[in-house]
Design an enzyme around this catalytic site. Structure first.
Site, mmCIF file in Angstrom:
data_model
loop_
_atom_site.group_PDB
_atom_site.id
_atom_site.type_symbol
_atom_site.label_atom_id
_atom_site.label_comp_id
_atom_site.label_asym_id
_atom_site.label_seq_id
_atom_site.Cartn_x
_atom_site.Cartn_y
_atom_site.Cartn_z
ATOM 1 N N ASN A 1 0.863 -1.189 0.000
ATOM 2 C CA ASN A 1 0.000 0.000 0.000
ATOM 3 C C ASN A 1 0.891 1.228 0.000
ATOM 4 O O ASN A 1 1.374 1.673 1.037
ATOM 5 C CB ASN A 1 -0.928 -0.004 1.218
ATOM 6 C CG ASN A 1 -1.915 -1.146 1.165
ATOM 7 O OD1 ASN A 1 -2.917 -1.082 0.456
ATOM 8 N ND2 ASN A 1 -1.612 -2.236 1.877
ATOM 9 N N GLU A 2 1.124 1.728 -1.199
ATOM 10 C CA GLU A 2 2.031 2.850 -1.400
ATOM 11 C C GLU A 2 1.332 4.156 -1.007
ATOM 12 O O GLU A 2 0.115 4.162 -0.793
ATOM 13 C CB GLU A 2 2.451 2.889 -2.870
ATOM 14 C CG GLU A 2 3.170 1.623 -3.348
ATOM 15 C CD GLU A 2 4.603 1.507 -2.840
ATOM 16 O OE1 GLU A 2 4.992 2.260 -1.925
ATOM 17 O OE2 GLU A 2 5.340 0.660 -3.361
ATOM 18 N N PRO A 3 2.091 5.267 -0.899
ATOM 19 C CA PRO A 3 1.464 6.541 -0.533
ATOM 20 C C PRO A 3 0.203 6.837 -1.350
ATOM 21 O O PRO A 3 0.133 6.500 -2.532
ATOM 22 C CB PRO A 3 2.569 7.559 -0.822
ATOM 23 C CG PRO A 3 3.820 6.777 -0.540
ATOM 24 C CD PRO A 3 3.544 5.385 -1.022
#
Ligand code: GLP
Length: 296
Positions: free
Chosen positions: A171-173
């Site tokens: 879950n990236e930025p």
């Protein structure tokens, strides 16, 4: 006489200090070994407690260098102390998309090498997202993964590592906060960090299947682990900064039972390490007075 030989008795774990002034409970350990043994004992406690009630223990497990010590300790407990994993159901957080299960860099293979092949979790109770499912079947596969978590009764304890950009799982930025398991795109920062594993950044997959923040949030207990100075800046942001989509892990501040566990290096930028007098009441020693004066 004690039946255990002295070599089989582990030294006591040095107690962690609890960082003050954080928005998330944060435990700072003297060493990565202390942290690993603390977490392994906590997980083992849940496994045993569940087994005593004839129940399954549902674990959420990350890959990466950070949890290696925890897995090593759990494997040792299985080997030397007979810790029984037959009631464990394991869900691995994420998998690269486009990789076969047995491919060198796959999370599935990594988990087998570092834990699954070293303990006795029945194969039918191990769930790893499959990075080789055809695109047309990915959504269905993700739904099946979520359904398996639900069927197991939800995750009892979820361990997490963290990327230097604050990602958890993949879950990236700027993730959606309610997201479930899904296919997502990897951030350039993450792909660069993985370059050596894939013999060059251009070989790093661009996508991964990951538990979403919603999936992570549903875990009853979350332990976010970080080791080393490289993680010190992001740990300060996660533990002391505001909740922000720029730092996905900061959402854990809103979880009912999430704890950050770090070694001294990863905790070195916390206010209570850097400027303890700014984090609350301190016992003033000569050395601390000197530090505070220099800081002023
Ligand atoms: C990777 C993984 C994460 C892991 C993170 C940190 O991108 N997808 O699950 O937590 O990076 O890795 P490490 O523990 O090696 O620092």
């Amino acid at each position: 006489m004690n039946s255990l030989s002295t070599s089989a008795v582990s030294p006591p774990i040095n107690k962690p200090s609890r960082a003050v002034g954080t928005n998330l409970p944060t435990l700072v350990f003297d060493s990565s070994e202390d942290l690993a043994r603390h977490v392994a004992q906590l997980v083992a406690g849940i496994i045993r407690e569940r087994a005593a009630h004839g129940q399954q223990a549902v674990l959420g497990l990350p890959t990466g260098s950070t949890p290696v010590g925890v897995y090593r300790e759990l494997a040792r407990m299985h080997r030397e102390e007979g810790l029984n994993f037959s009631n464990v159901v394991a869900f691995v957080l994420n998998e690269f998309y486009g990789l076969a299960r047995d491919q060198l860099q796959s999370h599935h293979r990594w988990m087998k090498e570092h834990l699954l092949d070293l303990v006795n979790i029945p194969a039918s109770q191990v769930h790893v997202p499959d990075g080789s499912v055809p695109l047309a079947r990915v959504e269905e596969h993700c739904r099946e993964f979520e359904a398996a978590i639900e069927q197991a009764g939800g995750i009892d304890v979820l361990l997490l590592g963290i990327g230097t950009n604050g990602h958890i799982g993949s879950n990236e930025p700027f993730p959606g906060t309610t997201g479930r398991t899904r296919l997502c795109t990897l951030d350039p920062v993450t792909r660069r960090a993985l370059a050596s594993d894939f013999y060059g950044e251009w070989n790093v997959p661009t996508q991964a299947i990951t538990m979403g923040l919603g999936t992570i949030f549903d875990a009853r207990k979350v332990l976010l682990l970080a080791l080393g100075e490289r993680k010190a800046g992001i740990i300060r942001e996660v533990a002391e900064g505001p909740v922000s989509p720029r730092v996905p892990a900061s959402y854990l501040q809103e979880h009912a039972d999430a704890t950050v566990l770090v070694d001294a290096a990863a905790g070195s930028q916390l206010t209570s390490s850097q400027t303890p007098w700014a984090a609350g009441k301190v016992e003033w020693s000569d050395a601390l007075i000197k530090r505070a004066l220099l800081w002023l």
